[in-house]
Design a protein around this motif. Sequence first.
Motif, PDB file in Angstrom:
ATOM      1  N   ARG A 142    -134.627   4.909  36.073  1.00 19.77           N
ATOM      2  CA  ARG A 142    -135.679   4.620  35.095  1.00 19.77           C
ATOM      3  C   ARG A 142    -135.151   3.765  33.947  1.00 19.77           C
ATOM      4  N   VAL A 143    -133.953   4.126  33.451  1.00 18.56           N
ATOM      5  CA  VAL A 143    -133.392   3.350  32.335  1.00 18.56           C
ATOM      6  C   VAL A 143    -133.112   1.918  32.771  1.00 18.56           C
ATOM      7  N   SER A 144    -132.547   1.729  33.968  1.00 18.13           N
ATOM      8  CA  SER A 144    -132.239   0.381  34.443  1.00 18.13           C
ATOM      9  C   SER A 144    -133.505  -0.442  34.651  1.00 18.13           C
ATOM     10  N   LEU A 145    -134.542   0.175  35.225  1.00 14.99           N
ATOM     11  CA  LEU A 145    -135.798  -0.559  35.417  1.00 14.99           C
ATOM     12  C   LEU A 145    -136.425  -0.931  34.080  1.00 14.99           C
ATOM     13  N   SER A 146    -136.319  -0.048  33.079  1.00 15.32           N
ATOM     14  CA  SER A 146    -136.861  -0.375  31.753  1.00 15.32           C
ATOM     15  C   SER A 146    -136.113  -1.555  31.138  1.00 15.32           C
ATOM     16  N   ARG A 147    -134.774  -1.595  31.285  1.00 17.56           N
ATOM     17  CA  ARG A 147    -134.010  -2.727  30.739  1.00 17.56           C
ATOM     18  C   ARG A 147    -134.350  -4.015  31.481  1.00 17.56           C
ATOM     19  N   THR A 148    -134.496  -3.919  32.793  1.00 18.67           N
ATOM     20  CA  THR A 148    -134.874  -5.120  33.562  1.00 18.67           C
ATOM     21  C   THR A 148    -136.238  -5.628  33.115  1.00 18.67           C
ATOM     22  N   LEU A 149    -137.170  -4.714  32.857  1.00 18.03           N
ATOM     23  CA  LEU A 149    -138.497  -5.115  32.381  1.00 18.03           C
ATOM     24  C   LEU A 149    -138.395  -5.816  31.037  1.00 18.03           C
ATOM     25  N   ASP A 197    -131.685 -17.337  36.437  1.00 15.56           N
ATOM     26  CA  ASP A 197    -130.471 -17.282  37.252  1.00 15.56           C
ATOM     27  C   ASP A 197    -129.444 -16.329  36.647  1.00 15.56           C
ATOM     28  N   ASP A 198    -129.325 -16.342  35.306  1.00 14.54           N
ATOM     29  CA  ASP A 198    -128.404 -15.408  34.661  1.00 14.54           C
ATOM     30  C   ASP A 198    -128.848 -13.964  34.890  1.00 14.54           C
ATOM     31  N   LEU A 199    -130.163 -13.742  34.830  1.00 15.19           N
ATOM     32  CA  LEU A 199    -130.672 -12.382  35.030  1.00 15.19           C
ATOM     33  C   LEU A 199    -130.428 -11.915  36.470  1.00 15.19           C
ATOM     34  N   LEU A 200    -130.591 -12.821  37.446  1.00 12.34           N
ATOM     35  CA  LEU A 200    -130.366 -12.457  38.848  1.00 12.34           C
ATOM     36  C   LEU A 200    -128.892 -12.153  39.107  1.00 12.34           C
ATOM     37  N   ARG A 201    -128.008 -12.860  38.417  1.00 15.82           N
ATOM     38  CA  ARG A 201    -126.587 -12.585  38.588  1.00 15.82           C
ATOM     39  C   ARG A 201    -126.185 -11.258  37.934  1.00 15.82           C
ATOM     40  N   ASP A 202    -126.862 -10.932  36.822  1.00 16.88           N
ATOM     41  CA  ASP A 202    -126.512  -9.702  36.108  1.00 16.88           C
ATOM     42  C   ASP A 202    -127.125  -8.474  36.776  1.00 16.88           C
ATOM     43  N   ARG A 203    -128.346  -8.613  37.283  1.00 17.52           N
ATOM     44  CA  ARG A 203    -129.046  -7.502  37.919  1.00 17.52           C
ATOM     45  C   ARG A 203    -129.090  -7.753  39.424  1.00 17.52           C
ATOM     46  N   ARG A 204    -128.131  -7.203  40.139  1.00 18.01           N
ATOM     47  CA  ARG A 204    -128.034  -7.504  41.567  1.00 18.01           C
ATOM     48  C   ARG A 204    -129.142  -6.843  42.374  1.00 18.01           C
ATOM     49  N   HIS A 224    -139.676 -20.596  40.593  1.00 13.80           N
ATOM     50  CA  HIS A 224    -139.073 -19.396  41.135  1.00 13.80           C
ATOM     51  C   HIS A 224    -137.560 -19.582  41.202  1.00 13.80           C
ATOM     52  N   GLN A 225    -136.864 -18.472  41.251  1.00 11.84           N
ATOM     53  CA  GLN A 225    -135.414 -18.476  41.309  1.00 11.84           C
ATOM     54  C   GLN A 225    -134.977 -17.301  42.181  1.00 11.84           C
ATOM     55  N   GLN A 226    -134.034 -17.553  43.116  1.00 12.82           N
ATOM     56  CA  GLN A 226    -133.584 -16.528  44.033  1.00 12.82           C
ATOM     57  C   GLN A 226    -132.171 -16.083  43.689  1.00 12.82           C
ATOM     58  N   SER A 227    -131.865 -14.851  44.148  1.00 12.82           N
ATOM     59  CA  SER A 227    -130.530 -14.298  43.900  1.00 12.82           C
ATOM     60  C   SER A 227    -129.494 -15.089  44.691  1.00 12.82           C
ATOM     61  N   PRO A 228    -128.380 -15.413  44.074  1.00 15.43           N
ATOM     62  CA  PRO A 228    -127.335 -16.126  44.819  1.00 15.43           C
ATOM     63  C   PRO A 228    -126.604 -15.230  45.810  1.00 15.43           C
ATOM     64  N   TYR A 229    -126.790 -13.891  45.707  1.00 19.98           N
ATOM     65  CA  TYR A 229    -126.065 -12.985  46.586  1.00 19.98           C
ATOM     66  C   TYR A 229    -126.789 -12.758  47.915  1.00 19.98           C
ATOM     67  N   ARG A 230    -128.104 -12.792  47.908  1.00 22.82           N
ATOM     68  CA  ARG A 230    -128.859 -12.554  49.135  1.00 22.82           C
ATOM     69  C   ARG A 230    -130.132 -13.393  49.084  1.00 22.82           C
ATOM     70  N   PRO A 231    -130.025 -14.684  49.336  1.00 25.11           N
ATOM     71  CA  PRO A 231    -131.237 -15.520  49.305  1.00 25.11           C
ATOM     72  C   PRO A 231    -132.142 -15.180  50.492  1.00 25.11           C
ATOM     73  N   GLU A 234    -130.493  -2.226  47.291  1.00 21.86           N
ATOM     74  CA  GLU A 234    -129.628  -2.686  46.204  1.00 21.86           C
ATOM     75  C   GLU A 234    -129.764  -1.777  44.980  1.00 21.86           C
ATOM     76  N   ILE A 235    -130.965  -1.207  44.770  1.00 17.29           N
ATOM     77  CA  ILE A 235    -131.123  -0.255  43.666  1.00 17.29           C
ATOM     78  C   ILE A 235    -130.217   0.948  43.876  1.00 17.29           C
ATOM     79  N   LEU A 236    -130.200   1.467  45.116  1.00 17.25           N
ATOM     80  CA  LEU A 236    -129.313   2.585  45.406  1.00 17.25           C
ATOM     81  C   LEU A 236    -127.855   2.183  45.274  1.00 17.25           C
TER      82      LEU A 236
END
Length: 703
Positions: free
Chosen positions: A72-79, A100-107, A124-131, A202-204
Motif C-alpha cells: 500500500r505504501v509503495s503504491l501510494s508513493r508511485t501514485l 523514464d526515470d520513474l520506470l527505472r526507479d519503480r521496477r 508513452h514510455q516503456q520499462s527498459p527492463y521488460r519492454p 514484479e510487485i511481489l
Amino acid sequence: MATVQAASPPPPRRTRLQRWRGAWRRWSLWTILAGLVVSMLATLVWLAGRYEESQVQTQLERDAADAVADIRVSLSRTLQNLQALNANDPGELAWEVAADDLLRDRRELVRIEWRDPDLRVRHHQQSPYRPLARDIRLRESSQSDAAIACTNARRISSPAYSTSYFQPHGDGMGSEMMDLCLPLTTGGQLTGFVVATFSLREILLNLVAPNLTRRQNASFIEPDGTRLAVLGATRKGSRMFTSQHLLDLPGNTLVLRMDTWHAAPGLFPNVLTALVTAMSIALVTVMSVLVRDNRRRLRAERELADALAFRKAMENSLVTGLRARDLQGRTTYVNPAFCAMVGFSAAELLGQSVTAPYWPPELVDEYLDRQAVRLSGQEVPPREGFESVFMRKDGTRFPVLIIEAPLINAQGQHTGWMSAFLDISEQRRIEELSRASQERLQATARLATVGEMASLLSHELNQPLAAISSYATGSINLLTAPGSAAPAGSDAADAADTARAPAGLDVEGVRMALTQIARQAERAGKVIKSVHDFVRRRDQARESVPAQQLLDAILPLVSLQARKLGVRVQTHLEPDMPPVLCDRTMVEQVLLNLARNAMQAMDHPDIDQRVLDIRVAKTVSGQRTGWIQFTVTDLGLGIDSDVAAKLFTPFYTTRSEGMGLGLSMCRTVIEQHGGFLGFAPHEPRGTVFTFTLPVAATPEQSA
C-alpha cells in the motif's frame, strides 16, 4: 518389685490370596501411575506442538500484514510520482525523461501512457527492463481494461485500478498485469489521463521478496482462489501454514496469500528430566490445590452459615409477607410476616396446593382460575403488582398488594413463583380519610369564595328586588284607580272585558308591569341558582362536558365582580371543540378561582385597561394531542419572582382577607385529572394561567 509384661502374640501369616490381592493392588496402582505419566508426557508433547504451530501461524499473519502494508505504501508513493509527471504542464521531452526515470526507479511499473480526454495515447514510455509489444488500437478500445479503469476514475474523480489481465510476452511466456488510471484536471476541467501498467509478479519481487524467508512464498490470488502471480518455490512433504490478507484497491480487489513450511515440532531433549520435572510440578500443584480448596471450603461454609443466619434475621424482621410455590402450585415457603398477616401457622400453610385457607369462599373460583393461568406461564404478572382480598383466620377480610416473580435456581431453571404481600388496609383507610378531608377542604373553599362575594350578591339582588317592588306598587296603583265607562264603538268582547275589569283599568300597563316583575324575579333566581350550584356538595364523578357549558356556568358569578371592578370579560372558544372528561363542579371552581384572581390582580389605580380574557383551544404539542387547554389572562402588574416561587403553597396568600387555598386546590384538582396547571408572564403586562384537561373519548374510540 518388678513387673512382668506379657508377650504379645505373633502376627498371623498372610495367605496366598491376601498376597495376591496386595500384589494386584500395587500393580494396579503402578499401572495407573504409569498411565498418568504417559498421558502427561503425551499431553506435554501435544501442547508443545500446538504452541509451536500457533507461534508459526502468528508470525505468518504478521508477515502477511506487513507485506500488505508495504504494498500500500509503495503504491501510494508511485501514485504521487505519477501525479508529479504532469505538474506544471511539462513538454513532451521533459515528460518522457521524467517517465523514464520513474520506470527505472519503480521496477514494478511496465508502461506509462499520457492520454487525452478521449483516451487516445499522446505519449508513452516503456520499462527498459521488460519492454512489451502492445497493439495501440486494442489499448485505445473502449472495452480495454485501461478504458474501463479510466471510466471509473472519471466517475469517482480519483485514481482507479483495473482488474488484472494476462499479457503475453514475446518469448511465449506471459504475466498478469494491472492498470492504474489517474485523471488530470486543470481548473476543474478534465485535460487527460495518466495510465500506468503494473506487473503483479514484479510487485511481489520488488516489494515483498526482500522480507521473505526461504520457508515462505507469496502470491496474488483472486477471491475464488485462482493464483495470478507466485513468488517462491513450493515444498512437498512438510506441514504448510497459510495466511491471506485483502488488498482492497479502488476498482480492484486482490488477495495476498503467504505460505510457509515447517517441520514437525521437536520433542524434549531429555525425557527423564521432563518426567521428573512434570511429576514434581504435578505434586506441588496437587498439594497447593488441595490446601487452597480446603481453605475455600471452610471459608464457604462459614460464609454460608453467616448468610443463612442473616437471611433468617432479615425474614423475621420483615413486615412484607413472602410465599413461595412450586410449579404444581404447592406452597413451599412462608415467612413469619405472612403467617402473622393471615393468622395461620407455617404448618397449616405449607403443602397447600388446591385452595388456600386464607382465600375468601366467595372468591375461590376466581383465584383458582388466576392461579391456573399463572402456573401455566400464559400470562406474566405485572411488575407493579395487583390487588386482591385475603381472609384472616378469624374471618375478617383485608386488601393486599401482590407482587410476583419467577423463581430461578442456580442452573437457570424455572422452579416456581415467589410472591410478596403488602397489607394495604391502613393505606386504604388513610386514602379514604384524605379523600374526605379533600372534599371538606374544597367545600370550605367554595363557601369561602361565596362569603367573599356576599357584598356583590347583595348588590346584584337589590336591583331586581327593587324593580320587583316598584312594578308591584305600580300595578296596585293601577288596580285601585277610579272606574270609567267603555268607549263608544267598542264591540261586545271589549265590552265584556271592560265589564269584568275595574272601570278605567289600564290592562296593557298591568300586563307590562307583571311581565317585568317575572323577568326580574327570574334574574334574581338565576343568581341564587348559580351560587347554589357552586356551593352545593356533589359526589366526584367525571363526565363528558362541553367547554362552553363550563364557561356558561361561571360567567354569571364572574360578571358580578367584573361590573364592580370595571373589568371587561372576553371569552373565545375554538370551533369544533371536543368535550372534556372532568368533574364539572371541581373544574368550574378552578375556572372561577383563576378568573377572580385575575380580576383582583387588575384592581389597582394605575391600571386603566382592565380586560379578562378566557380562551379554550386544542393543544398542539406532540405529547398532548388528546388534551384541551384553558388560558386565563389578565393585564395586571404581574407576579414577582419571590411570590412565584411560593404561589402554589397551601395557606400562602398576598391578600389580608385570603385563605391561601385557592391556587393550591386548583393545582390539586387539575393534577387529579392528569393535567397540568402553570403560569407565565404576559407581554406587555399581566399574567397567563394555563391548565389542561383530557378530551372525552368518542363512542367510536371507546369501542
